[in-house]
Structure formats: structure tokens, C-alpha cells
Design a protein around this motif. Sequence first.
Motif, short mmCIF file in Angstrom:
data_model
loop_
_atom_site.label_atom_id
_atom_site.label_comp_id
_atom_site.label_asym_id
_atom_site.label_seq_id
_atom_site.Cartn_x
_atom_site.Cartn_y
_atom_site.Cartn_z
N LYS A 72 0.82 -1.21 0.00
CA LYS A 72 0.00 0.00 0.00
C LYS A 72 0.86 1.27 0.00
N THR A 73 1.93 1.27 0.78
CA THR A 73 2.76 2.48 0.88
C THR A 73 3.73 2.64 -0.27
N ARG A 74 4.04 1.56 -0.95
CA ARG A 74 5.04 1.62 -2.02
C ARG A 74 4.44 1.44 -3.40
N ASP A 75 3.12 1.48 -3.50
CA ASP A 75 2.43 1.37 -4.77
C ASP A 75 2.89 0.15 -5.58
N MET A 76 2.73 -1.01 -4.95
CA MET A 76 3.08 -2.28 -5.61
C MET A 76 1.96 -3.27 -5.35
N SER A 77 2.00 -4.38 -6.05
CA SER A 77 0.97 -5.39 -5.86
C SER A 77 1.08 -6.00 -4.46
N THR A 78 -0.04 -6.48 -3.97
CA THR A 78 -0.05 -7.13 -2.65
C THR A 78 0.91 -8.32 -2.64
N GLU A 79 0.91 -9.08 -3.74
CA GLU A 79 1.79 -10.25 -3.82
C GLU A 79 3.26 -9.84 -3.69
N LYS A 80 3.64 -8.76 -4.36
CA LYS A 80 5.03 -8.30 -4.30
C LYS A 80 5.37 -7.81 -2.89
N GLY A 81 4.43 -7.10 -2.26
CA GLY A 81 4.64 -6.62 -0.89
C GLY A 81 4.83 -7.79 0.06
N ARG A 134 16.53 -2.97 6.77
CA ARG A 134 15.76 -2.45 5.64
C ARG A 134 14.86 -1.30 6.11
N THR A 135 14.71 -0.34 5.20
CA THR A 135 13.81 0.79 5.44
C THR A 135 13.07 1.04 4.14
N GLY A 136 12.51 2.18 3.98
CA GLY A 136 11.84 2.52 2.74
C GLY A 136 11.01 3.77 2.90
N ASP A 137 10.50 4.25 1.77
CA ASP A 137 9.72 5.48 1.76
C ASP A 137 8.53 5.44 2.72
N GLY A 138 7.91 4.31 2.86
CA GLY A 138 6.71 4.22 3.67
C GLY A 138 6.94 3.94 5.14
N THR A 139 8.19 3.86 5.56
CA THR A 139 8.49 3.48 6.94
C THR A 139 7.71 4.28 7.96
N ARG A 140 7.61 5.58 7.75
CA ARG A 140 6.92 6.42 8.74
C ARG A 140 5.53 6.86 8.28
#
Length: 188
Positions: A72-81, A134-140
Motif C-alpha cells: 500500500k505504501t510503495r504502490d506495488m501489488s499485494t503479492e510483491k509486498g 531495511r527501510t523505505g519510503d513508507g516506513t513512517r
Amino acid sequence: MTRDTSSQGPVFQAMANRASQSKVTDEAPTHEELRDLMSVLNSVPDHSRLRPWRVIELRGDDREVLGRAMAKTRDMSTEKGIAKATRAPLVLAIVVSPQKSKKVPYWEQEAVASGVAHYLTLLLAEAGWGTMWRTGDGTRSKTMRKAHKLADGEELLGWIYVGGVPETQKKPKPRKPLKIDEHLTPGL
């Protein structure tokens, strides 16, 4: 009294040998093994001993909850997340859990939580486990806050992925030597 700073004791060796493991096996430390490793985290430098941190242990289906939030936060498919979140059998979410203090500002408490994460990766590596921070754009993001059930004021720092070290990855890649003079400044 002079100190022997040339000694390369066990802490030095553990730090010299620690390396991120991007791929791990399905083995992971048990909850009790993790508790044992975490028992020494009281040695992390911590002004006023506030212990402004906590670790959320994600295994099994909890990793799928994380994966859906990642998607949801990284604009990817649920399967990929979900695939990203289940790359390791154990995922440790590192949380800054700030305490009220007139002496210790938030940034310092966040630094303590970061220190906990780094000590923990070192402890896990020393115990023979593979780890990857690991981190990422959606972390916060609000989505991640909700997925991790964070309390008001808490912030997610990132995740430590933990698993067994595959035989093919036992030897870490050589690191470029640190240019000490670029990082150690004598005097003002």
C-alpha cells in the motif's frame, strides 16, 4: 595507565566480520533465543536510562500484514509486498518509543533506538544469524503506523530481517578500507 588499543578482541572481530545477508534460509532464532540476545541491550548508551525503544517480533502471518502495508505504501501489488516481507522467517520492527524528559530530546532518544538496532544486528551476526537492515519510503507512513499498532508519539525506524546464513554466503564480500582521515578529525 596506557591502554592497548591494538588488541583485536572479540567485539572488534565481531564488528569486522559482520556483513548484511540479503538472502537467508528459513531458520530463525526462537523467541527465547531472541530474548537472551536482547538481554544485553541495556548496555546501549542511553542518557537517563530512558530505554526509548521497543522491538516488534514478526513471524508467520504477521509478516503478511507487513507485506500488505508495504504494498500500500510503495504502490506495488499485494503479492510483491508480501514477497518482500516474507524474505526472512523473522522480521524485527525497530520502534522509537520516546519517553517524556526535560533533559533528553527526541533526536537523542531516536539515536538510542538506532543504537539498539545496530547492537542487535551485531549480536545476531555473532550468534550465526544472517541479518539485513531495511527501510523505505513508507516506513513512517500512517499505513505502517497502523499496521504496527504504534502508540501516539512512536515512530518506526525500519526492520531487521533475520534468518539462517546459507552455506554459499558464509564469506562476506571484502569491504573497501575505511579512509580514517576522512572520518576522524584531530581537534578543532
